[in-house]
Enzyme design. Structure first.
Site, PDB file in Angstrom:
ATOM      1  N   TYR A 144       0.857  -1.186   0.000  1.00 53.06           N
ATOM      2  CA  TYR A 144       0.000   0.000   0.000  1.00 53.06           C
ATOM      3  C   TYR A 144       0.893   1.235   0.000  1.00 53.06           C
ATOM      4  O   TYR A 144       1.868   1.313   0.749  1.00 53.06           O
ATOM      5  CB  TYR A 144      -0.898   0.014   1.240  1.00 53.06           C
ATOM      6  N   ASP A 239       9.400   2.811  -0.823  1.00 50.78           N
ATOM      7  CA  ASP A 239       8.390   3.508  -0.017  1.00 50.78           C
ATOM      8  C   ASP A 239       8.684   3.181   1.451  1.00 50.78           C
ATOM      9  O   ASP A 239       8.301   2.117   1.952  1.00 50.78           O
ATOM     10  CB  ASP A 239       6.987   3.058  -0.427  1.00 50.78           C
ATOM     11  N   LYS A 267       4.998   9.623   8.369  1.00 50.16           N
ATOM     12  CA  LYS A 267       4.841   9.169   9.756  1.00 50.16           C
ATOM     13  C   LYS A 267       5.918   9.722  10.688  1.00 50.16           C
ATOM     14  O   LYS A 267       5.874  10.892  11.065  1.00 50.16           O
ATOM     15  CB  LYS A 267       4.771   7.633   9.764  1.00 50.16           C
TER      16      LYS A 267
END
Ligand code: KE4
Length: 423
Positions: A144, A239, A267
């Site tokens: 994702y 990623d 994050k």
């Protein structure tokens, strides 16, 4: 467990927002419960509006590596607020954060700040397309990368054909530019490159998959991705929105000693504030506006409050004391406790753990890829989730997410969690 006020708030929220939430996973849909509304959080604990307290292993899906409301991060943010929340103009702090990121992740020679991991991956792919002049990209089933149209794509039955959108509203024409391979399956990647010669702009991968639950790259897989992208002139994008500053200051690329062409961060890099970063090789990033023709922009990009939170968080991680060894040791303890539970209850459970990241899959299969992850019994997971929640432990409300250990988790927290697993 009393959840009266959460239920009242949920009813109101349902009328105002789809599913009463601002991100689907928060709705607790896959664990068959109504969501808890959170009042506040501190250190390793999160407190709901009914006064229930929980040891938190969601950590806001990763940012909370130092624990919630770390006093030094909060103090820096509050102080920054008095200087203004946003200017829409360059500030010293953006250069300070960019420089810290490059010190920790040298492959990120030049970076651009955005507000979410979605923006970071979407922009990195646009930069790779602009740099190569090619249109197609490769992603992996089960990985994702946020909700931009071209990445909300899951392969068809064979996983190797042209993909079909797995979100409605994504035009098929977008999906056709996204090819889907299988994580840890070199042949699936080779086949896509062979069948799409000179058309693939980039391959984007979570170097440690954490969105099908935690699935580790098999020996040599990342090296293979590095070689095949080099060979075909495709941009390799790591990623690291989850693994960046999570597996260490240098993230997964330091852990596995692989140098990607581009990296996305989110994050932790924002310390819990809306901040994400894409960057990499200078010759690629110099194609980004205003010096290049790849357009990307943002009103709140590099925002002075978000950069403050990110800088202070990374400084604390760099200054030490080194938390990485401790949070990894605690994750190993938890992984062992899960395995002991499985043995005691005679249930199928496969635990993957790396650094302070782990997932317990309710399956008797090894989980080395998407198919393995999907073999999990999500009903059994839902039962486990409720058992933990009712006993004051807040884990991800989905089998296909990661468990995060933070520097704020005390020995008492870990012991209590193990005790609950032993119930
Ligand atoms: P955001 O747009 O949610 O900031 O980041 C997207 C993203 C990109 N790359 C990776 C590897 C990610 O894990 C994410 C977002 N992660 C999810 C949790 N698996 C965020 C939680 C949510 O969607 O609410």
């Amino acid at each position: 467990m009393n959840t009266t006020r959460s239920e009242e708030m949920y009813k109101i929220a349902l009328d105002l927002m789809p599913g009463g939430v601002n991100s689907p996973v928060r709705a607790f849909g896959s664990v068959g419960r109504k969501p808890l509304f959170i009042d506040h959080a501190k250190g390793s604990h999160i407190y709901d509006v009914d006064g229930n307290s929980f040891i938190d292993y969601v950590c806001s899906w990763g940012p909370g590596i130092l624990g919630h409301a770390h006093p030094e991060v909060v103090e820096a943010v509050v102080k920054a607020c008095f200087d203004g929340l946003t200017f829409g103009a360059p500030t010293r702090k953006e250069s300070e954060l960019a420089s810290l990121v490059r010190d920790c992740i040298p492959s990120m020679e030049m970076v651009r700040m955005v507000n979410s991991g979605t923006e970071a991956t979407m922009s990195a792919i646009r930069a790779a397309r602009g740099y190569t002049g090619r249109d197609k990209i490769i992603k992996f089933k089960g990985c994702y990368h946020g909700h931009s149209d071209g990445l909300l794509v899951q392969a068809g039955s064979a996983a190797l054909t042209q993909s079909v959108p797995d979100s409605s509203g994504v035009p098929a024409s977008f999906a056709q530019q996204t090819l889907v391979a299988l994580f840890n399956d070199k042949d699936s990647v080779r086949e896509l490159f062979d069948n799409n010669k000179d058309q693939i702009a980039a391959l984007i991968v979570e170097p440690v998959a954490a969105n099908m639950g935690v699935v580790l790259p098999e020996e040599g897989f990342l090296e293979f991705l590095r070689e095949i992208t080099q060979e075909h002139g495709a941009v390799l994008i790591f990623d690291e929105v989850i693994t960046g500053f999570r597996l260490g200051l240098g993230g997964a690329q330091e852990w596995y000693k692989i140098k990607p062409d581009m990296t996305t961060l989110g994050k932790i890099v924002g310390g819990g504030m809306p901040m994400a970063i894409y960057g990499g090789r200078r010759d690629i990033m110099e194609n980004v506006a205003p010096i290049g023709k790849v357009y990307q922009a943002g009103t709140l990009s590099g925002n002075p409050i978000a950069t403050t939170a990110g800088i202070r968080t990374i400084q604390l991680l760099m200054e030490g004391p080194d938390i990485y060894a401790r949070i990894e040791a605690n994750a190993v303890k938890l992984a062992d406790a899960f395995r002991a539970r499985a043995k005691r209850l005679g249930i199928g459970l496969h635990v993957n753990q790396i650094g302070s990241l782990l997932s317990a899959f309710f399956t008797d299969q090894q989980v080395k890829d998407y198919a393995g992850a999907l073999s999990s019994d999500t009903e059994a997971y839902a039962g486990y989730f409720s058992h933990m929640l009712e006993n004051g432990i807040y884990v991800a409300p989905s089998q296909f997410e990661a468990m995060f250990v933070s520097g704020a988790h005390t020995d008492a927290d870990i012991d209590r969690t193990i005790q609950v697993l032993e119930l």
